[in-house]
Design a protein around this motif. Structure first.
Motif, PDB file in Angstrom:
ATOM      1  N   THR A  67      -3.698  14.720  67.468  1.00  0.00           N
ATOM      2  CA  THR A  67      -2.538  14.717  68.368  1.00  0.00           C
ATOM      3  C   THR A  67      -2.895  14.132  69.724  1.00  0.00           C
ATOM      4  O   THR A  67      -2.120  13.348  70.313  1.00  0.00           O
ATOM      5  N   ASP A  68      -4.061  14.508  70.257  1.00  0.00           N
ATOM      6  CA  ASP A  68      -4.497  13.955  71.549  1.00  0.00           C
ATOM      7  C   ASP A  68      -4.613  12.435  71.481  1.00  0.00           C
ATOM      8  O   ASP A  68      -4.213  11.720  72.418  1.00  0.00           O
ATOM      9  N   TYR A  69      -5.184  11.924  70.375  1.00  0.00           N
ATOM     10  CA  TYR A  69      -5.329  10.465  70.247  1.00  0.00           C
ATOM     11  C   TYR A  69      -3.958   9.797  70.155  1.00  0.00           C
ATOM     12  O   TYR A  69      -3.698   8.782  70.806  1.00  0.00           O
ATOM     13  N   GLU A  70      -3.094  10.359  69.301  1.00  0.00           N
ATOM     14  CA  GLU A  70      -1.781   9.745  69.116  1.00  0.00           C
ATOM     15  C   GLU A  70      -0.982   9.718  70.416  1.00  0.00           C
ATOM     16  O   GLU A  70      -0.286   8.735  70.718  1.00  0.00           O
ATOM     17  N   ASN A  71      -1.081  10.791  71.203  1.00  0.00           N
ATOM     18  CA  ASN A  71      -0.380  10.822  72.490  1.00  0.00           C
ATOM     19  C   ASN A  71      -0.945   9.791  73.455  1.00  0.00           C
ATOM     20  O   ASN A  71      -0.208   9.157  74.227  1.00  0.00           O
ATOM     21  N   SER A  72      -2.260   9.615  73.425  1.00  0.00           N
ATOM     22  CA  SER A  72      -2.901   8.655  74.334  1.00  0.00           C
ATOM     23  C   SER A  72      -2.643   7.217  73.898  1.00  0.00           C
ATOM     24  O   SER A  72      -2.406   6.325  74.726  1.00  0.00           O
ATOM     25  N   ALA A  73      -2.707   6.987  72.569  1.00  0.00           N
ATOM     26  CA  ALA A  73      -2.548   5.619  72.050  1.00  0.00           C
ATOM     27  C   ALA A  73      -1.091   5.224  71.891  1.00  0.00           C
ATOM     28  O   ALA A  73      -0.770   4.036  71.767  1.00  0.00           O
TER      29      ALA A  73
ATOM     30  N   ARG B  60       0.831   5.867  69.306  1.00  0.00           N
ATOM     31  CA  ARG B  60       1.203   5.522  67.937  1.00  0.00           C
ATOM     32  C   ARG B  60       0.769   6.645  66.994  1.00  0.00           C
ATOM     33  O   ARG B  60      -0.119   7.446  67.307  1.00  0.00           O
ATOM     34  N   THR B  61       1.416   6.675  65.828  1.00  0.00           N
ATOM     35  CA  THR B  61       1.122   7.691  64.819  1.00  0.00           C
ATOM     36  C   THR B  61       0.126   7.136  63.809  1.00  0.00           C
ATOM     37  O   THR B  61       0.257   6.002  63.346  1.00  0.00           O
ATOM     38  N   LEU B  62      -0.882   7.954  63.489  1.00  0.00           N
ATOM     39  CA  LEU B  62      -1.915   7.522  62.553  1.00  0.00           C
ATOM     40  C   LEU B  62      -1.513   7.876  61.127  1.00  0.00           C
ATOM     41  O   LEU B  62      -1.152   9.022  60.823  1.00  0.00           O
ATOM     42  N   ALA B  63      -1.551   6.900  60.230  1.00  0.00           N
ATOM     43  CA  ALA B  63      -1.263   7.135  58.813  1.00  0.00           C
ATOM     44  C   ALA B  63      -2.420   7.890  58.176  1.00  0.00           C
ATOM     45  O   ALA B  63      -3.534   7.941  58.711  1.00  0.00           O
ATOM     46  N   ALA B  64      -2.160   8.476  56.994  1.00  0.00           N
ATOM     47  CA  ALA B  64      -3.165   9.298  56.330  1.00  0.00           C
ATOM     48  C   ALA B  64      -4.454   8.529  56.043  1.00  0.00           C
ATOM     49  O   ALA B  64      -5.555   9.072  56.143  1.00  0.00           O
ATOM     50  N   GLY B  65      -4.346   7.256  55.702  1.00  0.00           N
ATOM     51  CA  GLY B  65      -5.530   6.475  55.376  1.00  0.00           C
ATOM     52  C   GLY B  65      -6.027   5.602  56.501  1.00  0.00           C
ATOM     53  O   GLY B  65      -6.908   4.753  56.287  1.00  0.00           O
TER      54      GLY B  65
ATOM     55  N   LEU C 257      -9.526   8.666  59.883  1.00  0.00           N
ATOM     56  CA  LEU C 257     -10.709   9.128  59.145  1.00  0.00           C
ATOM     57  C   LEU C 257     -11.897   9.327  60.078  1.00  0.00           C
ATOM     58  O   LEU C 257     -12.683  10.273  59.922  1.00  0.00           O
ATOM     59  N   PHE C 258     -12.040   8.423  61.053  1.00  0.00           N
ATOM     60  CA  PHE C 258     -13.119   8.553  62.030  1.00  0.00           C
ATOM     61  C   PHE C 258     -12.953   9.834  62.856  1.00  0.00           C
ATOM     62  O   PHE C 258     -13.911  10.562  63.107  1.00  0.00           O
ATOM     63  N   LEU C 259     -11.698  10.099  63.274  1.00  0.00           N
ATOM     64  CA  LEU C 259     -11.431  11.292  64.071  1.00  0.00           C
ATOM     65  C   LEU C 259     -11.672  12.575  63.269  1.00  0.00           C
ATOM     66  O   LEU C 259     -12.144  13.578  63.813  1.00  0.00           O
ATOM     67  N   LEU C 260     -11.352  12.541  61.968  1.00  0.00           N
ATOM     68  CA  LEU C 260     -11.611  13.701  61.126  1.00  0.00           C
ATOM     69  C   LEU C 260     -13.112  13.970  60.999  1.00  0.00           C
ATOM     70  O   LEU C 260     -13.559  15.128  60.938  1.00  0.00           O
ATOM     71  N   ASN C 261     -13.891  12.873  60.968  1.00  0.00           N
ATOM     72  CA  ASN C 261     -15.350  13.026  60.949  1.00  0.00           C
ATOM     73  C   ASN C 261     -15.841  13.668  62.246  1.00  0.00           C
ATOM     74  O   ASN C 261     -16.696  14.563  62.240  1.00  0.00           O
TER      75      ASN C 261
END
Length: 378
Positions: free
Chosen positions: A29-35, A37-42, A47-51
């Protein structure tokens, strides 16, 4: 038995949030608010943020564990040792079993006969060394002296009278040696659970009035073999101490004297207190269990029989591991049923009724009978 954390019945404490779902959601959520845009599942960025979130979760868990080690309810190992230092309460090291050895001469002598301190007597498994020099007077044939096992821990416990008899280094005129009391008092180093409980009790010693809790703390600090202490004062200035050893073992005379000597120190015992250390009173009882296994459990017969035997032994040890613990047959029944038995014969079971014990009395089981009677149809 695995220790349960936190200790002392306190609620759990976490210093940082470790819920994976919340942490992953916060980072994305922090990334999407800053960028913007909404990140798709793939999405590779997702994936990098989940890591990164996984590593964040691991780090937070480690921080929680490290912070918890500053709390007595969680601390273990050397962390617990450091907390003990705050209250000048060190972990009890291994203790050594003790007994009394009687030496017998071949004949009466015209001179005093000396047996040096450290003189060893063995049974081929454990060896006991005398605590001090023994002098058998002119014309005497026997003398007695306390002796300590040369190996620490429980290995030196529970040898009966007359089982320690072999003289390691023979001496002229010395015909015989034998222990005249059961060996007792050996214990392994204090484990974390026992040590934490003693640290928890340590503030009781700060009173100079000889409080009940204070005497309990000091008596339990003599040896890690002491698992329970009862204290009463039948009259003003008179204090009776009743210790109990590991697995509900009653203390030997040597252990009682060791505790009494420790409690008689000027910085422990108030000048007006007359302190006596004695064995708890004993209430003897027997365990008798006749049980059946369900027809449906025939394939598990051997494992259930083993479990029932273990359940009865667990009850025996539980019953005699605390002074003043009432005899509770309901717990025995629950243990056996939980082990897999389908039915217990009530008419022959012992103990058959609840027995309330006095505050300085301990239950001691003198006989255990467990009989498997066969299968029972549901």
């Amino acid at each position: 038995m695995t220790e349960v954390f936190p200790r002392f019945g306190l609620p759990p404490v976490n210093f940082l949030e470790t819920d994976p779902v919340k942490i992953e959601s916060e980072i994305i959520t922090d990334y999407e608010n800053s960028a913007g845009r909404t990140l798709a599942a793939g999405d590779p960025i997702r994936l990098f943020l989940l890591n990164l979130a996984a590593r964040e979760i691991q780090l937070r868990n480690l921080v929680n564990i490290a912070a918890q080690q500053n709390l007595l309810s969680y601390a273990q190992g050397t962390f617990l040792d450091h907390l003990g230092e705050y209250l000048s309460t060190k972990r009890l090291t291994e203790s050594y079993a003790k007994t009394t050895i009687r030496f017998t001469l071949a004949e009466a002598l015209a001179n005093v006969y000396h047996i040096p301190a450290g003189f060893e007597v063995t049974n081929g498994i454990v060896t006991f060394a005398t605590d001090e020099e023994l002098e058998i007077p002119i014309g005497g044939l026997t003398g007695e002296v306390t002796a300590t096992c040369t190996t620490s821990g429980t290995v030196g416990n529970d040898y009966f009278v007359g089982q320690i008899t072999t003289i390691v280094t023979p001496m002229t005129f010395l015909a015989k040696a034998e222990n005249i009391t059961m060996t007792a008092g050996g214990a392994d180093a204090e484990n974390d659970a026992e040590y934490a409980e003693r640290i928890h009790q340590a503030p009781n010693r700060f009173s100079t009035a000889g409080t009940k809790k204070g005497y309990e703390f000091f008596a339990s600090s003599v040896s890690s073999a002491i698992i329970d202490v009862s204290v009463d004062s039948p009259s003003p200035g008179e204090v009776n101490i009743y210790p109990l050893l590991s697995d509900g073992e009653l203390p030997s005379q040597e252990v009682l004297e060791q505790i009494e000597s420790y409690l008689s120190s000027e910085d422990i015992r108030p000048m007006t207190d007359f302190v006596q250390v004695m064995r708890p009173a004993v209430h003897e009882y027997e365990i008798t269990v006749h049980y059946w296994i369900s027809d449906e459990d025939k394939t598990r017969t051997l494992s259930i029989q083993t479990a029932v035997e273990a359940a009865v032994e667990d009850y025996r040890l539980w019953q005699q591991s605390k002074i003043g613990r009432d005899i509770a047959p309901a717990r025995l029944i629950a243990n056996v049923i939980n082990a897999g038995a389908a039915r217990i014969e009530a008419s022959t079971m012992t103990p058959s009724a609840f027995v309330e014990l006095g505050p300085n009395t301990v239950a001691q089981c003198k006989k255990v009978t467990v009989v498997y009677e066969g299968y029972k149809s549901e």
